[in-house]
Scaffold this active site. Structure first.
Site, PDB file in Angstrom:
ATOM      1  N   ASP A  40      43.657  36.317  33.256  1.00 34.50           N
ATOM      2  CA  ASP A  40      44.586  35.986  32.083  1.00 34.50           C
ATOM      3  C   ASP A  40      44.357  36.557  30.990  1.00 34.50           C
ATOM      4  OD1 ASP A  40      46.738  34.673  31.252  1.00 34.50           O
ATOM      5  OD2 ASP A  40      45.522  32.800  30.524  1.00 34.50           O
ATOM      6  N   GLY A  41      45.138  36.855  30.103  1.00 35.73           N
ATOM      7  CA  GLY A  41      45.157  37.334  28.785  1.00 35.73           C
ATOM      8  C   GLY A  41      45.608  38.684  28.806  1.00 35.73           C
ATOM      9  N   GLY A  45      48.804  39.683  28.250  1.00 34.16           N
ATOM     10  CA  GLY A  45      49.790  39.698  27.018  1.00 34.16           C
ATOM     11  C   GLY A  45      49.163  39.954  25.708  1.00 34.16           C
ATOM     12  N   TRP A  55      46.228  40.845  25.139  1.00 39.17           N
ATOM     13  CA  TRP A  55      45.381  41.968  25.009  1.00 39.17           C
ATOM     14  C   TRP A  55      46.319  43.118  24.424  1.00 39.17           C
ATOM     15  CZ3 TRP A  55      45.975  46.806  27.061  1.00 39.17           C
ATOM     16  CH2 TRP A  55      44.936  47.551  27.192  1.00 39.17           C
ATOM     17  N   ASN A  79      55.373  31.457  37.237  1.00 43.06           N
ATOM     18  CA  ASN A  79      55.376  32.955  36.479  1.00 43.06           C
ATOM     19  C   ASN A  79      56.668  33.545  36.610  1.00 43.06           C
ATOM     20  OD1 ASN A  79      51.967  34.073  36.861  1.00 43.06           O
ATOM     21  ND2 ASN A  79      52.891  33.000  35.121  1.00 43.06           N
ATOM     22  N   TRP A  80      57.667  32.835  37.434  1.00 38.51           N
ATOM     23  CA  TRP A  80      59.138  33.471  37.717  1.00 38.51           C
ATOM     24  C   TRP A  80      59.864  32.768  36.340  1.00 38.51           C
ATOM     25  CZ3 TRP A  80      60.076  36.532  41.456  1.00 38.51           C
ATOM     26  CH2 TRP A  80      59.368  36.532  42.690  1.00 38.51           C
ATOM     27  N   ARG A 128      59.261  33.554  33.455  1.00 36.99           N
ATOM     28  CA  ARG A 128      58.985  34.724  32.253  1.00 36.99           C
ATOM     29  C   ARG A 128      60.502  35.667  32.525  1.00 36.99           C
ATOM     30  NH1 ARG A 128      53.005  36.416  31.929  1.00 36.99           N
ATOM     31  NH2 ARG A 128      52.145  34.364  31.923  1.00 36.99           N
ATOM     32  N   ARG A 180      37.653  32.063  34.629  1.00 34.70           N
ATOM     33  CA  ARG A 180      38.804  32.393  33.799  1.00 34.70           C
ATOM     34  C   ARG A 180      38.432  32.734  32.394  1.00 34.70           C
ATOM     35  NH1 ARG A 180      44.536  28.826  33.280  1.00 34.70           N
ATOM     36  NH2 ARG A 180      45.596  30.421  32.126  1.00 34.70           N
TER      37      ARG A 180
HETATM   38  C1  IPE Z   1      47.848  31.848  35.132  1.00 33.39           C
HETATM   39  O1  IPE Z   1      48.015  32.407  34.106  1.00 33.39           O
HETATM   40  C2  IPE Z   1      48.469  32.741  36.361  1.00 33.39           C
HETATM   41  C3  IPE Z   1      48.013  34.044  36.474  1.00 33.39           C
HETATM   42  C4  IPE Z   1      46.639  34.574  35.675  1.00 33.39           C
HETATM   43  C5  IPE Z   1      48.571  34.884  37.455  1.00 33.39           C
HETATM   44  P1  IPE Z   1      48.995  31.808  33.028  1.00 33.39           P
HETATM   45  O2  IPE Z   1      49.253  32.691  31.795  1.00 33.39           O
HETATM   46  O3  IPE Z   1      50.448  31.851  33.880  1.00 33.39           O
HETATM   47  O4  IPE Z   1      48.826  30.181  32.715  1.00 33.39           O
HETATM   48  P2  IPE Z   1      49.281  29.346  31.528  1.00 33.39           P
HETATM   49  O5  IPE Z   1      50.613  29.576  31.310  1.00 33.39           O
HETATM   50  O6  IPE Z   1      48.556  30.000  30.443  1.00 33.39           O
HETATM   51  O7  IPE Z   1      48.993  28.116  32.056  1.00 33.39           O
HETATM   52  C1  IPE Z   2      48.066  37.175  33.071  1.00 32.61           C
HETATM   53  O1  IPE Z   2      48.352  37.462  31.891  1.00 32.61           O
HETATM   54  C2  IPE Z   2      48.957  37.846  34.067  1.00 32.61           C
HETATM   55  C3  IPE Z   2      49.875  37.113  34.577  1.00 32.61           C
HETATM   56  C4  IPE Z   2      50.050  35.729  34.398  1.00 32.61           C
HETATM   57  C5  IPE Z   2      50.748  37.412  35.577  1.00 32.61           C
HETATM   58  P1  IPE Z   2      49.184  36.895  30.912  1.00 32.61           P
HETATM   59  O2  IPE Z   2      50.595  37.517  31.192  1.00 32.61           O
HETATM   60  O3  IPE Z   2      49.378  35.275  31.146  1.00 32.61           O
HETATM   61  O4  IPE Z   2      48.889  37.116  29.377  1.00 32.61           O
HETATM   62  P2  IPE Z   2      48.808  36.073  28.025  1.00 32.61           P
HETATM   63  O5  IPE Z   2      48.113  34.637  28.579  1.00 32.61           O
HETATM   64  O6  IPE Z   2      50.160  35.878  27.720  1.00 32.61           O
HETATM   65  O7  IPE Z   2      47.832  36.727  27.120  1.00 32.61           O
HETATM   66 MG    MG Z   3      48.335  33.741  30.353  1.00 29.70          MG
END
Ligand code: IPE
Ligand code: IPE
Ligand code: MG
Length: 258
Positions: A38-39, A41, A43, A86-87, A89, A206
């Site tokens: 995670d993170g 976006g 970054w 994640n769908w 998004r 995490r």
């Molecule tokens: C969890 O991260 C899913 C993945 C890393 C693939 P999210 O970014 O989707 O989770 P939330 O929305 O912060 O709970």
């Molecule tokens: C994790 O990074 C990748 C997926 C969930 C697919 P994010 O896209 O959730 O990144 P943040 O949480 O917005 O920083």
């Molecule tokens: Mg995230």
């Protein structure tokens, strides 16, 4: 670049420079590690880049970390790549993620298979393109006899969905007379999960500062140890993993005993 972005950049470089040197006992490694990648976006945002660039950088981090895990002798690494939630998004981001996943699988040969690793994809096939499904099947087939680390990519994975599909298949087997209801126990449950035949999950990691599971491995983490870090996934290095392993080895796992 804004002031906030510059400060964040400095902060993450300093964090990487000052990671302590820690010792890891290779004889007491966790057998199975899970990572919520995670993170990406945040970054990208901190660098003034589009979110897609964060996902690209995240895919590179996965290559590095998976190779490192395989080298030190981890048996199974399960990474959260795309959740059933994640769908929701924007389509553009979902498309970019699917493209990157396709590319990751297409190039997995270069990074992992040569090293005798096995690749499995955990999750529901619904919504995935035929091309992606075909690549998944081919890669799983091609690597199924490999004896090194198993890299499990959780793609269109949700813990609740996993438990629901298990319940559905168990019920169907009961109705078909293949499984007497009184025989259902926790070992049987496990055979119906996507993680069937993998070792128990020892360590859940995490990054990115969020302190939640986000529907990942709900059944499997019953007795796993948790390790959280503020670092965003694209900045995560083998050093961070060593820190997690060092902490893990200091824990006293009691499993309900004394
Ligand atoms: C969890 O991260 C899913 C993945 C890393 C693939 P999210 O970014 O989707 O989770 P939330 O929305 O912060 O709970
Ligand atoms: C994790 O990074 C990748 C997926 C969930 C697919 P994010 O896209 O959730 O990144 P943040 O949480 O917005 O920083
Ligand atoms: Mg995230």
């Amino acid at each position: 670049m804004s002031m906030k972005q510059t400060i964040y950049g400095l902060y993450s470089s300093l964090q990487s420079i000052f990671i302590k040197n820690v010792s890891v006992d290779r004889n007491r490694l966790p057998r199975h590690i899970a990572i919520i990648m995670d993170g990406n976006g945040r970054w990208a945002k901190s660098k003034g880049l589009p979110r897609k660039e964060g996902h690209k950088a995240g895919a590179e981090t996965l290559r590095t970390i998976a190779s490192y895990c395989s080298e030190i002798g981890i048996e199974a690494l399960t990474v959260y790549a795309f959740s059933t939630e994640n769908w929701s998004r924007p389509k553009e981001e979902v498309d970019a993620l699917m493209e990157l996943l396709q590319e990751y699988l297409d190039r997995a040969d270069e990074f992992l298979i040569g090293k005798d690793n096995r690749i499995r994809v955990l999750g529901a096939p619904d919504g995935l393109s035929q091309k992606l499904l075909q690549s998944i099947r081919a890669l799983e087939e091609k690597t199924k006899h490999n004896t090194g680390m198993t890299l499990n990519i959780a793609l269109n994975y949700g813990g609740r969905e996993e438990l629901t599909q298990a319940a559905r298949r168990i019920a169907a087997d009961c109705v078909a007379g293949k499984l007497p209801p009184e025989k259902i126990n926790s070992d049987v449950m496990e055979q119906y999960l996507y993680t069937a035949s993998l070792p128990e999950l020892d360590l859940m990691i995490r990054p990115s500062g969020e302190l939640r599971l986000s529907n990942f491995l709900l059944w499997q983490c019953a007795y796993s140890e948790f390790w959280f870090s503020n670092i965003n996934w694209p900045d995560f290095t083998p050093k961070h993993l060593q820190l997690a392993l060092h902490d893990y080895q200091k824990r006293n796992r009691r499993f309900g005993g004394v």
